[in-house]
Scaffold this active site. Structure first.
Site, PDB file in Angstrom:
ATOM      1  N   ASP A   8       0.907  -1.257   0.042  1.00 12.96           N
ATOM      2  CA  ASP A   8      -0.143   0.086  -0.066  1.00 12.96           C
ATOM      3  C   ASP A   8       0.925   1.178   0.060  1.00 12.96           C
ATOM      4  OD1 ASP A   8       1.003   0.383   2.506  1.00 12.96           O
ATOM      5  OD2 ASP A   8      -1.086   0.318   3.509  1.00 12.96           O
ATOM      6  N   CYS A  65       3.061  -3.241   4.240  1.00 10.40           N
ATOM      7  CA  CYS A  65       2.221  -1.954   4.550  1.00 10.40           C
ATOM      8  C   CYS A  65       2.919  -1.132   5.803  1.00 10.40           C
ATOM      9  CB  CYS A  65       0.669  -2.267   4.800  1.00 10.40           C
ATOM     10  SG  CYS A  65       0.365  -3.427   6.277  1.00 10.40           S
ATOM     11  N   THR A  67       2.556  -1.558   9.169  1.00  4.48           N
ATOM     12  CA  THR A  67       2.606  -2.499  10.220  1.00  4.48           C
ATOM     13  C   THR A  67       3.151  -3.905   9.650  1.00  4.48           C
ATOM     14  OG1 THR A  67       0.510  -2.844  10.640  1.00  4.48           O
ATOM     15  CG2 THR A  67       1.606  -1.055  11.823  1.00  4.48           C
ATOM     16  N   HIS A  98       7.380 -24.388   9.994  1.00  2.00           N
ATOM     17  CA  HIS A  98       6.355 -24.813  10.750  1.00  2.00           C
ATOM     18  C   HIS A  98       4.826 -24.668  10.317  1.00  2.00           C
ATOM     19  CE1 HIS A  98       8.733 -25.086  14.888  1.00  2.00           C
ATOM     20  NE2 HIS A  98       9.444 -25.561  13.899  1.00  2.00           N
ATOM     21  N   HIS A 133       4.107 -30.871  11.536  1.00  2.00           N
ATOM     22  CA  HIS A 133       3.614 -29.699  11.356  1.00  2.00           C
ATOM     23  C   HIS A 133       2.579 -29.591  10.333  1.00  2.00           C
ATOM     24  CE1 HIS A 133       6.571 -27.870  13.751  1.00  2.00           C
ATOM     25  NE2 HIS A 133       7.372 -28.442  13.215  1.00  2.00           N
TER      26      HIS A 133
HETATM   27  C1  RB5 Z   1      -2.195   2.767   6.380  1.00  2.00           C
HETATM   28  O1  RB5 Z   1      -2.526   4.031   6.603  1.00  2.00           O
HETATM   29  C2  RB5 Z   1      -1.871   1.675   7.348  1.00  2.00           C
HETATM   30  O2  RB5 Z   1      -3.040   1.575   8.128  1.00  2.00           O
HETATM   31  C3  RB5 Z   1      -1.218   0.446   6.823  1.00  2.00           C
HETATM   32  O3  RB5 Z   1      -0.198   0.626   5.885  1.00  2.00           O
HETATM   33  C4  RB5 Z   1      -0.906  -0.628   7.681  1.00  2.00           C
HETATM   34  O4  RB5 Z   1      -0.137  -0.435   8.635  1.00  2.00           O
HETATM   35  C5  RB5 Z   1      -2.245  -1.381   8.464  1.00  2.00           C
HETATM   36  O5  RB5 Z   1      -2.066  -2.284   8.804  1.00  2.00           O
END
Ligand code: RB5
Length: 159
Positions: A8, A65, A67, A98, A133
């Protein structure tokens, strides 16, 4: 292997580095973008990538993304996807050994570029261990089957 790569807008900054790393390791990339820093919704990218893997049109996928978490939650809604949010070399390796993870989810905000490349290399070269597994991964598939059957029954009842 054929590896789908998707990001993203928060993953955009490291996306091309990921594409290049995967190619350098000798794999073909199915590049799902995003191709600009404009905001896009991570569930759209995650679902596209996970569907390719679930249909066998890509062997594995790497999603980035902010996180790594949103991509992971969304990808795991697609039956057949086993997405893992990894944060170091160990989780990358164990997710393959696993869990037979077929989607690697990375955080662009919290992982350094060098670590990302090391994790990708480990993840792509580590085989699934099978054995005990395999039984556990088969149970995950059975849960998916159970949910699909329940949905089909609910639909039938509604008609
Ligand atoms: C986008 O703003 C952010 O929420 C996305 O990149 C991600 O971290 C979502 O889990």
């Amino acid at each position: 292997m054929r590896i789908a790569v998707g990001a993203d807008h928060r993953g955009f900054a490291v996306r091309s580095q990921v594409v290049e790393a995967v190619q350098r390791l000798g794999h073909e990339v199915v590049d799902l973008g995003t191709f600009s820093p404009d905001a896009v919704d991570y569930p759209d990218v995650a679902a596209d990538a996970a569907r390719l893997v679930a249909r066998g049109e890509a062997d594995q996928a790497i999603l980035i993304c902010g996180t790594g978490l949103g991509m992971c939650i969304a990808a795991n809604k697609i039956a057949g996807a086993r997405a893992a949010p990894c944060h170091d070399e160990t989780t990358a390796e164990i997710s393959r050994r696993h869990n037979d993870a077929n989607v690697l989810c990375l955080s662009a905000d919290m992982l350094g570029r060098r670590l990302i490349e090391e994790m990708i290399e480990i993840w792509l070269k580590t085989p699934f261990e099978g054995g005990r597994h395999a039984r556990r991964v088969e149970k995950i598939t059975a849960i998916e089957r159970e949910s699909a059957e329940k949905r089909a029954l609910d639909n039938e009842e509604r008609q």
